[in-house]
Write a protein that holds these residues in place. Structure first.
Motif, PDB file in Angstrom:
ATOM      1  N   LEU A 122       0.859  -1.191   0.000  1.00  0.00           N
ATOM      2  CA  LEU A 122       0.000   0.000   0.000  1.00  0.00           C
ATOM      3  C   LEU A 122       0.888   1.231   0.000  1.00  0.00           C
ATOM      4  CD1 LEU A 122      -2.874  -0.946   0.004  1.00  0.00           C
ATOM      5  CD2 LEU A 122      -1.667  -2.368   1.635  1.00  0.00           C
ATOM      6  N   THR A 123       0.746   2.048  -1.029  1.00  0.00           N
ATOM      7  CA  THR A 123       1.631   3.197  -1.180  1.00  0.00           C
ATOM      8  C   THR A 123       0.944   4.276  -2.010  1.00  0.00           C
ATOM      9  OG1 THR A 123       3.734   3.921  -2.176  1.00  0.00           O
ATOM     10  CG2 THR A 123       2.733   1.992  -3.147  1.00  0.00           C
ATOM     11  N   PRO A 124       1.167   5.557  -1.665  1.00  0.00           N
ATOM     12  CA  PRO A 124       0.492   6.611  -2.436  1.00  0.00           C
ATOM     13  C   PRO A 124       0.909   6.654  -3.910  1.00  0.00           C
ATOM     14  CG  PRO A 124       1.949   7.554  -0.744  1.00  0.00           C
ATOM     15  CD  PRO A 124       1.910   6.087  -0.511  1.00  0.00           C
ATOM     16  N   SER A 174      -2.635   2.398  -4.336  1.00  0.00           N
ATOM     17  CA  SER A 174      -2.915   3.622  -3.579  1.00  0.00           C
ATOM     18  C   SER A 174      -4.427   3.734  -3.422  1.00  0.00           C
ATOM     19  CB  SER A 174      -2.395   4.827  -4.362  1.00  0.00           C
ATOM     20  OG  SER A 174      -3.009   6.014  -3.902  1.00  0.00           O
ATOM     21  N   ILE A 175      -4.896   4.236  -2.283  1.00  0.00           N
ATOM     22  CA  ILE A 175      -6.344   4.431  -2.165  1.00  0.00           C
ATOM     23  C   ILE A 175      -6.743   5.863  -2.508  1.00  0.00           C
ATOM     24  CG2 ILE A 175      -6.723   2.535  -0.544  1.00  0.00           C
ATOM     25  CD1 ILE A 175      -7.111   4.818   1.622  1.00  0.00           C
ATOM     26  N   GLY A 176      -5.822   6.675  -2.980  1.00  0.00           N
ATOM     27  CA  GLY A 176      -6.195   8.025  -3.400  1.00  0.00           C
ATOM     28  C   GLY A 176      -5.000   8.950  -3.384  1.00  0.00           C
ATOM     29  N   TYR A 189      -3.505  11.299  -1.838  1.00  0.00           N
ATOM     30  CA  TYR A 189      -3.191  12.005  -0.600  1.00  0.00           C
ATOM     31  C   TYR A 189      -2.273  11.077   0.178  1.00  0.00           C
ATOM     32  CZ  TYR A 189      -7.223   9.037   0.126  1.00  0.00           C
ATOM     33  OH  TYR A 189      -8.096   7.982   0.076  1.00  0.00           O
ATOM     34  N   VAL A 190      -1.537  11.633   1.135  1.00  0.00           N
ATOM     35  CA  VAL A 190      -0.572  10.807   1.851  1.00  0.00           C
ATOM     36  C   VAL A 190      -1.043  10.545   3.273  1.00  0.00           C
ATOM     37  CG1 VAL A 190       1.825  10.588   2.610  1.00  0.00           C
ATOM     38  CG2 VAL A 190       1.300  11.689   0.429  1.00  0.00           C
ATOM     39  N   LEU A 191      -1.179   9.266   3.613  1.00  0.00           N
ATOM     40  CA  LEU A 191      -1.531   8.844   4.977  1.00  0.00           C
ATOM     41  C   LEU A 191      -0.235   8.646   5.750  1.00  0.00           C
ATOM     42  CD1 LEU A 191      -4.054   6.134   3.784  1.00  0.00           C
ATOM     43  CD2 LEU A 191      -4.666   8.323   4.833  1.00  0.00           C
ATOM     44  N   GLY A 240       0.628   6.029   7.171  1.00  0.00           N
ATOM     45  CA  GLY A 240       1.071   4.652   6.988  1.00  0.00           C
ATOM     46  C   GLY A 240       0.076   3.927   6.106  1.00  0.00           C
ATOM     47  N   GLY A 241       0.405   2.705   5.751  1.00  0.00           N
ATOM     48  CA  GLY A 241      -0.476   1.952   4.852  1.00  0.00           C
ATOM     49  C   GLY A 241      -1.631   1.250   5.565  1.00  0.00           C
ATOM     50  N   ALA A 245      -5.165   2.227   4.573  1.00  0.00           N
ATOM     51  CA  ALA A 245      -5.373   1.777   3.193  1.00  0.00           C
ATOM     52  C   ALA A 245      -5.603   0.256   3.159  1.00  0.00           C
ATOM     53  CB  ALA A 245      -4.168   2.160   2.339  1.00  0.00           C
TER      54      ALA A 245
END
Ligand code: ADE
Length: 224
Positions: free
Chosen positions: A86-88, A131-133, A135-137, A139-140, A143
């Protein structure tokens, strides 16, 4: 379906994946979901899973060794169809990708943290990056929960009414039409007559028309 999630923050998963549909899918034996703490796979005496980036720069990088050890241990017990990071900067997740993935059986989701993970993990151990979108969370993990939830509800038998996943927004590239429940008149705010008419063909036609209208108004890009 089997989902193994690798994370250095296992506590984050205690809430969302132990309730409601996800919980029931596990109780029914339709889904097996396990959380693996990356710290359990480090050979480092301080149990650290991250280190400074070669060449300098701010932020810590997750090391390859604990990730490789964890994935190798899991692979000894099961075969995996996809090992997803999971990564932006991954492929953007949407219902179409959710549907494609739901045809597969066994997944590992790897959650990144800090500045990212050693590139060699991505080059040699990962089969897909999502990526789920844009924007940067931090952590994964969030996501991974999004992916797990959206995958689990597509497993046959998980939803009580099997048709309901098919009538979700984004299936057929249309948003779902408006829905109503009792009372049919609340403070003079009325439910459309067609829905209480009992005429199934008219109801279906109305729903389709409303779905198209709503999509045109809110998400015209889906109609292209
Ligand atoms: N990790 C950090 N941000 C993310 C995102 N937008 N999607 C998936 N994983 C992430």
């Amino acid at each position: 379906m089997r989902i193994d999630i690798i994370t250095c923050l296992p506590g984050l998963f205690e809430g969302p994946l132990t309730q409601s549909i996800v919980k029931r899918s596990m109780e029914k034996g339709l889904v097996e979901l396990k959380i693996h703490n990356l710290r359990d796979y480090t050979s480092n005496k301080h149990s650290s899973v991250d280190d400074y980036a070669f060449g300098g720069g701010a932020g810590m990088v997750l090391m390859i060794e604990p990730i490789d050890r964890c994935i190798s241990t899991l692979k000894k017990k099961s075969d995996y169809d996809e090992i997803i990071y999971l990564t932006p900067d991954g492929e953007t997740y949407n219902q179409q990708l959710a549907n494609q993935l739901s045809l597969k059986e066994n997944f590992i989701f790897l959650c990144g943290h800090y500045k990212g993970i050693d590139q060699r993990v991505r080059d040699h151990l990962i089969t897909k990056e999502i990526s789920i979108g844009d924007y940067v969370l931090s952590g994964g993990e969030l996501a991974a929960m999004v992916l797990a939830d959206s995958q689990i509800r597509l497993v046959p038998g998980v939803l009580n009414n099997e048709i309901s996943a098919l009538s979700d927004s984004f299936q057929d590239n249309l948003l779902a039409p408006p829905i109503y429940t009792r009372p049919s008149d609340y403070k003079g705010w009325k439910v459309p007559d067609v829905l209480t008419s009992g005429h199934n063909a008219n109801i279906e036609a109305w729903r389709y028309e409303q779905a198209v209208k709503r999509t045109e108004n809110k998400r015209p890009d889906l109609l292209n």
